[in-house]
Enzyme design. Structure first.
Site, PDB file in Angstrom:
ATOM      1  N   HIS A  49       1.049   0.870 -13.039  1.00  0.00           N
ATOM      2  CA  HIS A  49       1.803  -0.330 -13.408  1.00  0.00           C
ATOM      3  C   HIS A  49       3.285   0.022 -13.500  1.00  0.00           C
ATOM      4  CE1 HIS A  49       2.456  -4.266 -15.156  1.00  0.00           C
ATOM      5  NE2 HIS A  49       3.271  -3.677 -16.015  1.00  0.00           N
ATOM      6  N   GLY A 105       0.787  -1.242   0.000  1.00  0.00           N
ATOM      7  CA  GLY A 105       0.000   0.000   0.000  1.00  0.00           C
ATOM      8  C   GLY A 105       0.811   1.280   0.000  1.00  0.00           C
ATOM      9  N   SER A 106       2.056   1.210  -0.535  1.00  0.00           N
ATOM     10  CA  SER A 106       2.840   2.454  -0.505  1.00  0.00           C
ATOM     11  C   SER A 106       2.247   3.510  -1.443  1.00  0.00           C
ATOM     12  CB  SER A 106       4.303   2.177  -0.847  1.00  0.00           C
ATOM     13  OG  SER A 106       4.449   1.815  -2.196  1.00  0.00           O
ATOM     14  N   ASN A 107       1.634   3.086  -2.545  1.00  0.00           N
ATOM     15  CA  ASN A 107       0.982   4.068  -3.419  1.00  0.00           C
ATOM     16  C   ASN A 107      -0.227   4.696  -2.726  1.00  0.00           C
ATOM     17  OD1 ASN A 107       2.112   4.397  -6.266  1.00  0.00           O
ATOM     18  ND2 ASN A 107       2.283   2.192  -5.888  1.00  0.00           N
ATOM     19  N   ASN A 117      -5.325   2.395 -12.998  1.00  0.00           N
ATOM     20  CA  ASN A 117      -4.336   1.490 -12.409  1.00  0.00           C
ATOM     21  C   ASN A 117      -2.949   2.099 -12.572  1.00  0.00           C
ATOM     22  OD1 ASN A 117      -3.181  -0.961 -11.397  1.00  0.00           O
ATOM     23  ND2 ASN A 117      -2.715  -1.570 -13.501  1.00  0.00           N
ATOM     24  N   MET A 163      -3.736  -7.092  -7.646  1.00  0.00           N
ATOM     25  CA  MET A 163      -3.095  -8.078  -8.510  1.00  0.00           C
ATOM     26  C   MET A 163      -4.072  -9.041  -9.189  1.00  0.00           C
ATOM     27  SD  MET A 163      -0.151  -7.142  -8.679  1.00  0.00           S
ATOM     28  CE  MET A 163       1.046  -6.118  -7.874  1.00  0.00           C
ATOM     29  N   ARG A 164      -5.294  -8.592  -9.415  1.00  0.00           N
ATOM     30  CA  ARG A 164      -6.242  -9.432 -10.154  1.00  0.00           C
ATOM     31  C   ARG A 164      -6.875  -8.625 -11.264  1.00  0.00           C
ATOM     32  NH1 ARG A 164      -7.808 -14.140  -7.167  1.00  0.00           N
ATOM     33  NH2 ARG A 164      -6.676 -14.053  -5.190  1.00  0.00           N
TER      34      ARG A 164
HETATM   35  C1  GAR Z   1       3.349  -1.077  -7.480  1.00  0.00           C
HETATM   36  O1  GAR Z   1       4.687  -1.022  -7.886  1.00  0.00           O
HETATM   37  C2  GAR Z   1       2.428  -1.172  -8.674  1.00  0.00           C
HETATM   38  O2  GAR Z   1       2.922  -0.515  -9.797  1.00  0.00           O
HETATM   39  C3  GAR Z   1       2.353  -2.646  -8.909  1.00  0.00           C
HETATM   40  O3  GAR Z   1       2.299  -3.181  -7.615  1.00  0.00           O
HETATM   41  C4  GAR Z   1       3.060  -2.373  -6.731  1.00  0.00           C
HETATM   42  C5  GAR Z   1       2.219  -2.114  -5.476  1.00  0.00           C
HETATM   43  O4  GAR Z   1       2.966  -1.466  -4.489  1.00  0.00           O
HETATM   44  N1  GAR Z   1       1.196  -2.978  -9.669  1.00  0.00           N
HETATM   45  C6  GAR Z   1       1.191  -3.909 -10.659  1.00  0.00           C
HETATM   46  O5  GAR Z   1       2.143  -4.581 -10.941  1.00  0.00           O
HETATM   47  C7  GAR Z   1      -0.151  -4.032 -11.387  1.00  0.00           C
HETATM   48  N2  GAR Z   1      -0.048  -4.846 -12.567  1.00  0.00           N
HETATM   49  P1  GAR Z   1       2.236  -0.773  -3.249  1.00  0.00           P
HETATM   50  O6  GAR Z   1       1.291  -1.797  -2.647  1.00  0.00           O
HETATM   51  O7  GAR Z   1       3.358  -0.440  -2.310  1.00  0.00           O
HETATM   52  O8  GAR Z   1       1.514   0.453  -3.740  1.00  0.00           O
END
Ligand code: GAR
Length: 347
Positions: free
Chosen positions: A266, A167-169, A264, A247-248
């Protein structure tokens, strides 16, 4: 005669009042979206003397004080609205964050300030300038529950965040919201992973956090789970669905329920390297640049229309971890930036 004066005109108006034995009351603020709390406060301030002058923070100082999303209304409009009030006699726009220079120029008989301050918590320079000019300082009670910030919060874009991991984003988005740079509100956070830290981050912030059991598939949701998510998002009156490490893949009930309203992030420069662990794919490919992409979600895998991208160089000696960390740092800046643009367009 216009009520909107320069500092020197206001100073002359003060002297003219004093010559007739009358008292000028002065107050200041941003008055961005005028509400009943302001009107009641200004009426009370006017009662403290014979005329009321309002020092209005210029646009640059509102931005510095309240964040880049403010002011909502420009200084000329804010001055015009204030000047239309019966209880306001004069308005003057001042440039800096402090009223020190204006207080010296105007030397009001009374200085009124809202009750979120005390005489002691006034800026010492401002307080000294007011005392030098012989101003009596009066603190007026604020009307509870009525503030521009609360009103803006009511009109904020409502986000529903979906994540499977740390969940850092989401944390980066919340930081921008909390600091007033992103006018949005997260209404709910959902996860397909019961122990996902993103749910704890939401709970710590007092945001509704819900685990939805995903069902028996690995890369998509069981129809029942997806229907449950749609229902929760609708109930929370979400305007925009934000996938933050979810991730789904999403299917029809979600896509139809939120058309062009699901985005999203990516960790690659799409269309290159869709799918899992995109930074590892980029590293293995021998490319010299990768990055991150924010895109609308469609039925494909990371294939929807691209909204914005940021590049990240792949450095000699990079490992999967160092590269992913640098991509994530860019994600944390890019995602709130895109949300801010979309939120503005939606309001
Ligand atoms: C992020 O780097 C995001 O870009 C990636 O998962 C990570 C989640 O990090 N998403 C994908 O790969 C989607 N296909 P977070 O939980 O720290 O935000």
């Amino acid at each position: 005669m216009s009520k909107i004066l320069s500092a020197s005109e206001l100073s002359a108006a003060r002297d003219a009042l004093a010559a007739k034995g009358r008292r000028l009351v002065f107050t200041n603020g941003c008055f961005d979206i005028l509400h009943a709390g302001h009107v009641r406060y200004l009426r009370q301030a006017r009662e403290l003397g014979d005329a009321l002058a309002v020092g209005l923070n210029g646009d640059g100082s509102v931005r510095a004080l309240k964040g880049p999303g403010r002011p909502v209304n420009g200084e000329a409009d804010r001055a015009e609205v204030l000047a239309a009030l019966e209880c306001v006699d004069y308005v003057t726009i001042f440039p800096g964050e402090r009223i020190t220079a204006l207080a010296r120029a105007v030397r009001p008989h009374v200085y009124a300030k809202g009750g979120d301050y005390t005489v002691e918590s006034l800026n010492p320079e401002e307080a000294a300038a007011l005392r030098e000019g012989g101003s009596e300082i009066r603190i007026l009670p604020l009307v509870p529950g009525r503030s521009t910030t609360a009103i803006l919060k009511r009109s904020a874009v409502r986000l529903g965040v979906l994540g499977s991991g740390k969940g850092s984003n989401f944390a980066a988005i919340q930081r921008e919201i909390e600091q007033g740079r992103l006018r949005a509100e997260t209404a709910v956070v959902l996860s397909d992973v019961e122990a996902a830290p993103i749910l704890d981050l939401a709970r710590e912030r007092g945001i509704k956090a819900v685990f939805v059991p995903p069902g028996r598939f690995r890369t998509k949701l069981e129809p029942e789970a997806e229907n449950a998510i749609v229902e929760i998002l609708k109930e929370a009156k979400v305007d925009l669905v934000v996938l933050a490490g979810f991730m789904r893949m999403l299917k029809e009930p979600m896509l139809a329920a939120f058309p062009r309203r699901i985005i999203n992030i990516h960790p690659s420069l799409l269309p290159k390297f869709p799918g899992m662990e995109a930074w590892k794919q980029a590293l293995a490919s021998g490319e010299s640049v990768t990055g991150c992409t924010v895109h609308y979600v469609d039925a494909g895998m990371d294939s929807g229309e691209i909204i914005a991208q940021r590049e990240v160089p792949i450095l000699p000696g990079d490992t999967a971890e160092t590269l992913h960390a640098r991509i994530q740092a860019q994600e944390h800046a890019l995602y709130p930036e895109v949300l801010s643009k979309l939120a503005h367009a939606a309001l």
